[in-house]
Every structure is written in C-alpha cells, then in structure tokens.
Write an enzyme that holds these catalytic residues in place. Structure first.
Site, PDB file in Angstrom:
ATOM      1  CG  ASP A  44      -4.071  -8.663  22.800  1.00  0.00           C
ATOM      2  OD1 ASP A  44      -3.649  -7.648  22.211  1.00  0.00           O
ATOM      3  OD2 ASP A  44      -4.028  -9.800  22.311  1.00  0.00           O
ATOM      4  CB  SER A  45      -5.628  -4.031  20.982  1.00  0.00           C
ATOM      5  OG  SER A  45      -5.276  -4.934  19.952  1.00  0.00           O
ATOM      6  N   GLY A  78      -6.956  -7.125  18.482  1.00  0.00           N
ATOM      7  CA  GLY A  78      -6.557  -7.312  17.079  1.00  0.00           C
ATOM      8  C   GLY A  78      -6.554  -8.788  16.719  1.00  0.00           C
ATOM      9  CG  PHE A  79      -4.861 -13.175  18.175  1.00  0.00           C
ATOM     10  CD1 PHE A  79      -3.926 -13.652  17.271  1.00  0.00           C
ATOM     11  CD2 PHE A  79      -5.639 -14.094  18.865  1.00  0.00           C
ATOM     12  CE1 PHE A  79      -3.770 -15.021  17.054  1.00  0.00           C
ATOM     13  CE2 PHE A  79      -5.491 -15.453  18.656  1.00  0.00           C
ATOM     14  CZ  PHE A  79      -4.560 -15.918  17.757  1.00  0.00           C
ATOM     15  CG  ASP A 123      -1.772  -5.731  16.402  1.00  0.00           C
ATOM     16  OD1 ASP A 123      -2.910  -5.996  16.816  1.00  0.00           O
ATOM     17  OD2 ASP A 123      -0.772  -6.406  16.704  1.00  0.00           O
ATOM     18  CD  GLN A 168       1.778  -8.322  14.514  1.00  0.00           C
ATOM     19  OE1 GLN A 168       2.324  -9.328  14.074  1.00  0.00           O
ATOM     20  NE2 GLN A 168       0.813  -8.384  15.432  1.00  0.00           N
ATOM     21  CB  CYS A 208       4.931 -28.968  41.878  1.00  0.00           C
ATOM     22  SG  CYS A 208       3.791 -27.586  41.698  1.00  0.00           S
ATOM     23  CB  CYS A 226       0.977 -25.879  43.045  1.00  0.00           C
ATOM     24  SG  CYS A 226       0.181 -27.431  42.601  1.00  0.00           S
TER      25      CYS A 226
END
Ligand SMILES: [Zn+2]
Length: 382
Positions: A91-92, A94-95, A145, A196, A312, A314
């Site tokens: 992820d860039s 931005g968030f 963004d 967006q 499950c 796992c």
C-alpha cells in the site's frame, strides 16, 4: 508476460480466477494477510506458506519511516528482507499519512506531515512514493492517493477523488520513467490505481471512468470503503464501480476482510481483499469460528476441551483445546497470541478457498446463505 489475470469461471457476479505475478500465481478470490511492518504479526512466512497464503500485503509509509526503503533495497528488496518469496502488494501509505501522521498539510504537489514515530517532517509526493515502492520491490504497488474520512460530504469527496486521479497520472509517469531507466527491473511491478469517491455513486463512477481512460492497468483497487458507512452503501459503491471496471482485470477492495464482508464482496465481483483484523483480533483473544466470533478469555472456556472451531484444520485447532488457549491468554503467554493469530488467518484463507470452490460448482448463492446463517446463528459478543 509478468502479470496476467485469467478468469476460470463465474457464478452471478462472483468470479474465480488466477492472478499471475512475477513471484507466482494467486488464486482468486484471495485474502491477503497484512504484514504492515514486513511481518504478519506473530506469524512466520513458513506458517503462511503452510496455510496456503497466496499474496501478502505490506506498507510503504511504515517501511519508509523504519527501517527505510533504501535499506530494504540494499538488503535485496522486500521479498528477500522478510524471507517471503511469494507475491507482495505494498500500500502506498496514503491511508497512513491521513490517519496516523500529524500536522498534515495537503497541496496539489503532495502532503507534508510529521512522522508518527519521531515527529520528523516529511513530504510525500506521488513521485516520491513511487520511488519508495520501487525500492521496496513488491509485485503490486498502489498509487499515492488523497484519503478522506468515510462520511465526507460530496464536495470534499470530489475534490479528493479528482486530486487522486491527477496524482495517479503523476504516479504513472514516474513509474514509466523508472521502468525505462532500469531495464533489469522492467515489468517486475504492476501499478494499481485506487478508485476513490467516498459514498457518492456519481463520484465513484467518474473516478472509475477517469482511471480507466489513463492506462490498461493490470488491476484496479477500490479504496475508502468500510470506514464507517453502512454495509448497504458499501455494496452499492462496489456495484457502481464494478459496472465500469473491465471484467478481465482483478479488483481489489482495500482494507476489508471480516468474514461477512468477504462473502458479500465476492458476491459483487471482488477478487482481492486485505485486513488487519485476523491478527489484531487474535492478539486480543478473539477468533472467528463458523458459528460466529468467540472470545477465548471468557470464563466459559476455562475447562472446554473443544478446539476453537471443530471444523478448522489449522495448527492451533489440530492440537490445542479452548481451555489451554484461554490459559495462555490469562497467563500472558506469547504462544496464545500466535496460535489465535494463526487460526484467524487460516480461517479467512479457508473461507475464500471455499467460496472459490462454490463459484466453480455454480453454488455460490446457496453456499453463502448457509455459511452466513450458521455464522450469525449464535454470534457472540466480543
Ligand atoms: Zn483453527
């Protein structure tokens, strides 16, 4: 071709496909475990491989601040640095710039902010962020963004969305420039645009059309959802955007990954998801089960011999009782955090695999209704 996407089959709007990257294929729909700081918290890459994780996510903002993207490049790139040879998406940031950093000032050029770690002043531009993501070397990199609060009014959402589109053009120009300058790395990364537009259908539609007009992207992300709006609004935004985005490219719904959101997103044509919830909740003592959420710390688990989820497969459920896991939590034993994180990540990976099988057999609607009915039957408070 380094990147490709093939659709194996669809059932309604739900799709099953394979997204091929330079570090291997990702069967979709896929849940991407989040390793923000180049580690999926409490899990070893070998755990992720054993659980069948296809692609994982990391974060440019965090790794730029610490240990530094230049250092990671010197260490051979993010894959080698963190010991994960499968596909990675970054992820860039931005968030994070808009949620973690303080004293932001946004201009057309970029965002000035203070590091949440040491208060140092930083300036991110679309170009500098692409440089950071280039240094990290993930397979898929996200555009920088302008992220706004979920309930922003239409004028604010349009202003930020249009700025994000302009920043995308700059990200693309920088991306192409770096690709041209370094032949050895050419084609090793794919830049994804982020659609967006908040909760405003018209702005979402405009953003999707603008983004599509700029390039033949290898995939598309939808951002700014699941940030406080009601579920129906999120579903409507997905439907609006998916009407426009090309069917032959993967669609990534950013930051969304609770079980019911995965199912409803898949139903509406989402291919990729990520969310910190499974590891964050695991560290807090909460697990997903097919019968709803369970808080392991509750007294009722004190002498319960059952595994977290009898269905499950796992490593935690194969060997340990709820009573033992509760004991680990009550005693602050670090193994408890690890086992619950492992179960939760496994749970979501297994859920999307089941969804994929249901799509392949044309039974997604029936499968998802059954699954959700069981999940909500005795949903426990956490
Ligand atoms: Zn389990």
């Amino acid at each position: 071709m380094s990147f490709s996407f093939s659709l194996d089959c669809s059932d309604g709007a739900a799709r099953a496909g394979v997204f091929t990257t330079p570090h291997g294929p990702v069967e979709t729909p896929a849940f991407m475990p989040v390793g923000t700081l180049a580690a999926v918290k409490a899990l070893d890459p070998m755990d992720l491989t054993a659980m069948g994780a296809g692609m994982i996510l990391s974060n440019a903002y965090h790794l730029h601040l610490r240990p530094g993207d230049e250092l990671i490049r010197e260490m051979g790139g993010l894959h080698r640095f963190m010991g994960w040879n499968g596909p990675i998406l970054t992820d860039s940031g931005g968030f994070q710039v808009f949620s973690l950093a303080t004293l932001r000032s946004v201009s057309e050029d970029g965002v000035e902010f203070q590091s949440h770690i040491d208060g140092s002043r930083r300036f991110f531009t679309p170009e500098s962020v692409i440089g950071i993501e280039r240094n990290l070397g993930a397979d898929v990199i996200m555009q920088f963004d302008h992220v706004i609060p979920g309930q922003s009014d239409e004028a604010t959402a349009r202003d930020a969305s249009e700025r994000s589109v302009r920043w995308l053009a700059r990200c693309l120009a920088e991306f192409n420039k770096l690709d041209a300058a370094d032949v050895s790395q050419r084609g090793s990364q794919a830049l994804f645009p982020v659609v967006q537009g908040g909760t405003h259908a018209r702005i979402r539609r405009d953003a999707a059309e603008s983004v599509m007009g700029m390039d033949d992207w290898k995939g598309y992300a939808v951002g700014g959802l699941s940030v406080g709006e009601d579920k129906q609004t999120m579903y409507e935004m997905l439907e609006v955007v998916h009407e426009i985005l090309p069917a032959g490219r993967p669609r990534y719904l950013m930051g969304v990954g609770f079980p019911e959101d995965l199912i409803e997103g898949i139903r509406r044509g989402v291919d990729l998801f990520d969310c910190v919830a499974p590891t964050r909740m695991g560290r807090n003592g909460t697990v997903f089960t097919t019968a709803g959420r369970l808080n392991i710390k509750r007294a009722e688990n004190r002498s319960d011999q059952r595994p977290l989820d009898p269905g499950c497969a796992c490593a935690a459920c194969a060997r340990f009782s709820r009573a033992y896991l509760r004991h680990l939590f009550v005693s602050d034993e670090i193994l408890g955090l690890r086992l619950l994180s492992l179960h939760n990540v496994h749970f979501l990976l297994s859920l999307v695999r089941s969804a994929r099988l249901a799509i392949a057999s044309g039974t997604f609607d029936a499968w998802s209704s059954d699954w959700l009915a069981r999940y909500h039957l005795r949903k426990m408070s956490v």
